[in-house]
Design an enzyme around this catalytic site. Structure first.
Site, PDB file in Angstrom:
ATOM      1  N   TRP A  80       1.865   6.298   5.695  1.00 35.01           N
ATOM      2  CA  TRP A  80       3.084   7.115   5.784  1.00 35.01           C
ATOM      3  C   TRP A  80       3.220   7.992   4.535  1.00 35.01           C
ATOM      4  CZ3 TRP A  80       7.433   7.681   2.756  1.00 35.01           C
ATOM      5  CH2 TRP A  80       8.526   8.346   3.331  1.00 35.01           C
ATOM      6  N   HIS A  81       2.828   7.451   3.389  1.00 41.20           N
ATOM      7  CA  HIS A  81       2.999   8.207   2.144  1.00 41.20           C
ATOM      8  C   HIS A  81       2.018   9.361   2.022  1.00 41.20           C
ATOM      9  CE1 HIS A  81       5.542   4.833   0.855  1.00 41.20           C
ATOM     10  NE2 HIS A  81       6.027   5.672  -0.029  1.00 41.20           N
ATOM     11  N   GLY A  82       0.891   9.264   2.661  1.00 48.78           N
ATOM     12  CA  GLY A  82      -0.047  10.373   2.539  1.00 48.78           C
ATOM     13  C   GLY A  82      -1.304  10.161   3.344  1.00 48.78           C
TER      14      GLY A  82
END
Length: 485
Positions: free
Chosen positions: A326-328
């Site tokens: 989700w973060h990257g």
């Protein structure tokens, strides 16, 4: 448009507030929705279409989930509609966020096999797509679970998804948390004043602490690892540890403060995470709205910790793998997520329970901070090989082959003071002192004490705002880390 910019502080925000309070209650939701879309379109007008599609798609899905029997689409069960809606949201998120990553890796694999690569143009990432997609999905899931009433007014549904204070980088607000505030909210002088104070504190955290430390971080992480000394590597990592906290918590403070100015109450997103004594506690204090989202919509539906230990460990690994993703879209984020999942799994073992919680409390803090800081190496590095070499540099296992950069060259008085103040205010000293002063004032019951405290607080706020504005006017370094997520 970013909050910590002169155009937002001195043009967009004053005009938006003025228009909001000049209008009657009847038109305020429409006005703030249009303002939010303009805010989002600033600099990225083509991606407003993605935002509008997300609003209409999830609004229609909510209505279908609430439809009575005998209406169109009655052949589809509510579970089918929910599945299609979640899949649609994930498909949009996956295309914009992960298509480039997947194609890059596919082409590398084809190259390694001696095959022709597939031509592919990189996909531009809409700002905040991870945040507003998660908000939209939580709305339809809550409607499906009967945890929230369906929103029949498309304007109100659009306002929930696109509300500009928390649109770009959270906090991730549940529909149940602000459904009543969308239709009825009151702004009083104390709440408006509290909103301004919260915003100014957030602005100063971002501009006066995160930005100067971010400048050092970028210099260090731009160095080839064969030029990094041990001291330089630690300086860059400590700067980044404080930068990411002040950057993101500062943005959350500004978002919460802006919400208060318009009569909304957003959930808290940070609670001094670096004072945690375990990684489990860290995730109860860091990015709390994302942690609770994954808990309620993924971890618990997977079974949570209700099954066997092996099943709980598997659930943790799945959740933190997806949390990293989700973060990257990058292997570094995936490894960062797996690293946290692994550590959390180990914290559930009997060996951990018989050792770490029985240590002297400062050692428990040191244990948790050590794991978090090591994890940030993966989070910040541009590639996995660089992260592994950086870790080796930290512990002296990878000595520089050229003349290394000396960390002392970057430790000017301003940087040292910023580091000291950043470390001090990362622990809950301010609320503790403020509470003691408040108690003392109430104990003495003297009007002069209250006036003295209020005067001091307002002078501090004015000083912080002037100093932040001066830094912004100087055009100094001003990125936002979480914007790319």
């Amino acid at each position: 448009m970013v909050f910590a910019s002169p155009i937002f502080l001195f043009l967009f925000l004053p005009l938006t507030l003025a228009g909001y309070f000049l209008l009657g209650n009847k038109y305020r939701n429409l006005y703030i929705l249009l303002v939010s879309l303009f805010f989002y379109a600033w600099g990225e007008p083509f991606h407003v279409g993605v935002m509008l599609f997300s609003i209409l798609f999830n609004y229609a899905s909510g209505l279908l989930l609430h439809r009575p029997c005998g209406t169109p689409f009655s052949g589809f069960s509510k579970k089918h509609i929910l599945t299609l809606t979640v899949a649609g949201n994930l498909l949009i998120l996956g295309y914009y966020k992960y298509a480039t990553f997947l194609m890059d890796n596919l082409n590398r694999g084809l190259t390694a096999l001696g095959l022709h690569t597939i031509p592919f143009e990189p996909v531009s990432l809409p700002l905040g797509i991870s945040f507003f997609t998660f908000q939209a999905m939580s709305y339809v899931i809550d409607v499906y679970r009967h945890h929230a009433p369906v929103q029949k007014n498309p304007l109100h549904c659009g306002l929930y998804i696109a509300l500009f204070p928390q649109l770009i980088a959270g906090p991730i607000v549940r529909y149940t948390q602000i459904a009543a505030q969308i239709t009825s909210r009151i702004v009083t002088l104390p709440t408006f004043s509290a909103g301004i104070q919260r915003f100014v504190f957030g602005l100063s955290k971002k501009v006066l602490v995160a930005n100067p430390l971010g400048r050092i971080t970028d210099i260090v992480f731009a160095c080839p690892t064969d030029e990094l000394s041990v001291g330089m590597a630690w300086l860059g990592l400590i700067c980044y540890t404080l930068q990411i906290y002040y950057d993101f918590s500062g943005y959350s403070d500004m978002a919460i403060g802006l919400g208060q100015m318009f009569g909304f109450r957003f959930p808290e997103n940070f609670d001094y995470p670096y004072v945690s004594r375990s990684l489990r506690e860290f995730w109860r204090r860091w990015h709390m709205t994302l942690s609770s989202w994954f808990r309620d919509y993924l971890y618990i539906p997977l079974g949570g910790n209700r099954g066997s230990t092996r099943r709980t460990v598997l659930n943790l690994w799945v959740v933190f793998f997806l949390c990293g993703l989700w973060h990257g879209a990058g292997w570094t984020f995936i490894v960062w997520g797996i690293f946290h999942g692994l550590c959390l799994s180990l914290e559930r073992t009997r060996l951990w329970q018989l050792t770490i919680p029985r240590l002297w409390r400062p050692l428990q803090h040191l244990y948790t901070l050590g794991l978090v800081v090591v994890g940030w190496v993966f989070f910040r590095s541009e590639s996995l090989p660089y992260a592994l070499k950086y870790l080796a540099c930290l512990f002296g296992f990878f000595l520089p082959v050229t003349t290394p950069h000396d960390a002392l060259l970057y430790c000017d008085p301003k940087t040292v003071w910023t580091l000291v103040l950043g470390a001090v205010f990362a622990v809950p000293i301010v609320p503790c002192v403020a509470q003691k002063l408040q108690n003392l004032s109430e104990k003495r019951r003297r009007a002069s004490s209250s006036i003295f405290l209020n005067t001091g607080r307002y002078l501090l706020l004015i000083s912080l705002f002037v100093a932040s504005a001066a830094h912004l006017a100087a055009g100094t370094y001003n990125p936002f880390i979480y914007f790319r997520f």
